[in-house]
Design an enzyme around this catalytic site. Sequence first.
Site, short mmCIF file in Angstrom:
data_model
loop_
_atom_site.label_atom_id
_atom_site.label_comp_id
_atom_site.label_asym_id
_atom_site.label_seq_id
_atom_site.Cartn_x
_atom_site.Cartn_y
_atom_site.Cartn_z
N CYS A 57 -0.65 4.44 2.25
CA CYS A 57 -0.69 4.29 3.90
C CYS A 57 -0.15 2.96 4.29
O CYS A 57 1.01 2.53 3.97
CB CYS A 57 -2.18 4.54 4.25
SG CYS A 57 -3.59 3.85 3.58
N SER A 58 -0.91 1.76 4.48
CA SER A 58 -0.43 0.67 4.89
C SER A 58 -1.68 -0.28 4.80
O SER A 58 -1.88 -1.22 5.90
CB SER A 58 0.28 0.52 6.34
OG SER A 58 -0.61 0.83 7.26
N CYS A 59 -2.46 -0.32 3.95
CA CYS A 59 -3.73 -1.39 3.75
C CYS A 59 -3.08 -2.62 3.86
O CYS A 59 -2.16 -2.82 3.31
CB CYS A 59 -4.55 -0.91 2.69
SG CYS A 59 -5.31 0.80 2.68
N CYS A 101 1.00 -1.23 -0.03
CA CYS A 101 0.10 0.04 0.08
C CYS A 101 0.91 1.17 0.07
O CYS A 101 1.36 1.50 1.00
CB CYS A 101 -0.89 -0.28 1.16
SG CYS A 101 -1.75 1.49 1.27
#
Lengths: 222, 222, 203, 203
Positions: free
Chosen positions: C107-109, C104
């Site tokens: 962000c950090s999905c 991601c």
Amino acid sequence: MNSAHDLGGRHGFGPIAPEAENSEPVFHEDWERKALALVLAAGSLGQWNLDESRYSRESQHPVDYLRQSYYENWLSGLEKLLVEKGLVTEEELSCGRAFSKAEEELQKRLLQPEKVYSTIEKGGSTQMESDEPPEFNIGDRVRAKNRHPLTHTREPGYSRGREGIIEAHYGAHVMPDQNALGNRIGEHLYCVRFDAGELWGKDTPSKHLVFIDLWESYLEPA
Amino acid sequence: MNSAHDLGGRHGFGPIAPEAENSEPVFHEDWERKALALVLAAGSLGQWNLDESRYSRESQHPVDYLRQSYYENWLSGLEKLLVEKGLVTEEELSCGRAFSKAEEELQKRLLQPEKVYSTIEKGGSTQMESDEPPEFNIGDRVRAKNRHPLTHTREPGYSRGREGIIEAHYGAHVMPDQNALGNRIGEHLYCVRFDAGELWGKDTPSKHLVFIDLWESYLEPA
Amino acid sequence: MNTHHHSTVPSDPELRVKALESLLVEKGLVDPKTLDELVDLYETKIGPRNGAKVVAKAWKDPEFKKYLLEKPTDAIASIGYRGRQGEHMRVVENTADIHNIVVCTLCSCYPWPVLGLPPVWYKSAPYRSRVVSDPRSVLEEFGTQLAEDVEIRVWDSTSEMRYFVLPEAPADFQNKSLDELESMVTRNSMIGVEKIKEPENRS
Amino acid sequence: MNTHHHSTVPSDPELRVKALESLLVEKGLVDPKTLDELVDLYETKIGPRNGAKVVAKAWKDPEFKKYLLEKPTDAIASIGYRGRQGEHMRVVENTADIHNIVVCTLCSCYPWPVLGLPPVWYKSAPYRSRVVSDPRSVLEEFGTQLAEDVEIRVWDSTSEMRYFVLPEAPADFQNKSLDELESMVTRNSMIGVEKIKEPENRS
């Protein structure tokens, strides 16, 4: 390289908040005077070129580049170059003391105080000869190539893949991508006119042009 | 917004240096446990959505976003939202004490411990109905628009202006640019396949594809 | 002369969290027991062993594998994993010719119901910046070598679709039990930065 | 768990500079008097008053203006300004219909022989990031209002060409002396973020 120095069109940095022109001093801290002078004096030893200086500052970690003040970045770049080029050792740098004098040949290149004015006044031209005729003519439609080199380049990120028109041909100049790697090569340099809508999207207010100087190998016919 | 969170293709961040999988703990510091739990518990009050959370973290100064650890950014985003949405005041936040209880209606929304499991298990679907038929079909050539909104978007910078092929249609999903501004609207969502050479330039090694989920208004026919 | 407008060095996050917790509890907006429940959930119940169960079952059960690839959210829910950050799942299958990696960049999905919370490196700038433009150098850092003719597919999780890699089964998977197979499935193989290690090669 | 690989808080720049100076002097690579000469040059001799002289002369002398626009490096050298960071000059002229602004988005290139060292804001991330994409909001911060039909031309100094703005002359420039005109030329008007203020409007 696509790093923090490539600032055109980035968001989130807040207001400019300029100091008033008539009250802003040339230097804000005494150490800034020395930082500028050291960079110029050390640069005049001829052990690196301007693109190597820029590359040295750019290749810091993005957080360091962005949080340090401008002269601090100059210092970081200078310290890195001095070590990389073997003028000082890491140990000398960290303790601020010389373990040995520089080589005789190098000491001879020291910028003498009485030569300061003439050296600065002379500057350093980047104009060069090129054996090749220019590929583009004024008025040609061109596209800035979508390039992402890991090393130094002067093609800003926001121009990549975008179409513009050759506005001027400045002759051949030192090619920065190669110069940063120590290869002084001349290449045709153009000023390219971009419509802001082409750079920033269709909602951009009109009556806004951006002119970017781009070397021939950054460009392709559009 | 074109800020520090949009990291795809940026250079200069150094090695990944992953911790070994079998020795990395879920949390590295005790406060990280609480940071995660506070963000989830406060989020369940229903006063903001996921895109507002992301926007809140992204709109920090780039230096803060990049130098803080991930959970610190979560904390910053939460603190900002709590104040913006009027759940706490700046003064309460800075001294860590409540000057008054929250409104009754809001207190009723508190996530009860016995509801934790079912709430997490339920999640929150973003699938929506759309009155419009999808504009693109699988296999269509599309271009990701060259857009530079100042507010939240999920169209990454490195895809803008680049051509790809519709690989899948996921139906209509909540449109993040609007959701971050508080408007829950459904819009067709596609998975778009890009050849890496199209994204990163002709010298890119082949046999490398990148798939990016893009909403219909991010796309135009190529 | 500092021209940055970012905040000064942030205060100790430990103090920030403590202040925030006591404030929200006093406000009547957070119950401390709820916080403990949430932490417990992600520290002990929701983690990559969930994903490993899904993978092992897909290797052993062709019907389930078909279901998993066609209706991933439903198939994963059928063995008990669903919910937050996994509402819309898509499973991408590694083969001898195709290697999938998930990231991601914005962000950090990450697919929480099957993998738990993401590791630090997955959320870090070095991984998020580099894996889309230079995946082979990233794989090298994980000790993963792919043949030149293997196609790399990087999935950037820019929407609420959550991507999950079904790694290639080990050579002798038919002679192994579900439990044995499950124990061979690493978290990193389900993100796509590693392959399943054959027993003789395991460190 | 800090995943950054940048350096820790940098040491005091004052100490860094002192250490560097004494090291380079001991090495025999730098003469302290040279440093003083360099500082003196940029603090007292090379600054925006140079550029103001060029501008005032161009306003009063049509022949010189023609020379300045056609052969800017030579024309500027003819009144004594040349050298480092001004080897290849280009002068862009503001008119009633066109307003030029200079920036260097990649570092902070600036025409030193005519303007001296750049102000802090010119080198700062807010200016460098914003002026190419949203020049009107930048001009507003400098109190500069342009009519909607004025074309804005932003010059990004990505090469060693150095751009210098020839501002519009004040309305009654023909009745003013060179000295008077020179005193009206601000540094900011030669970067292009301001216009020349008419006497009645000056703060």
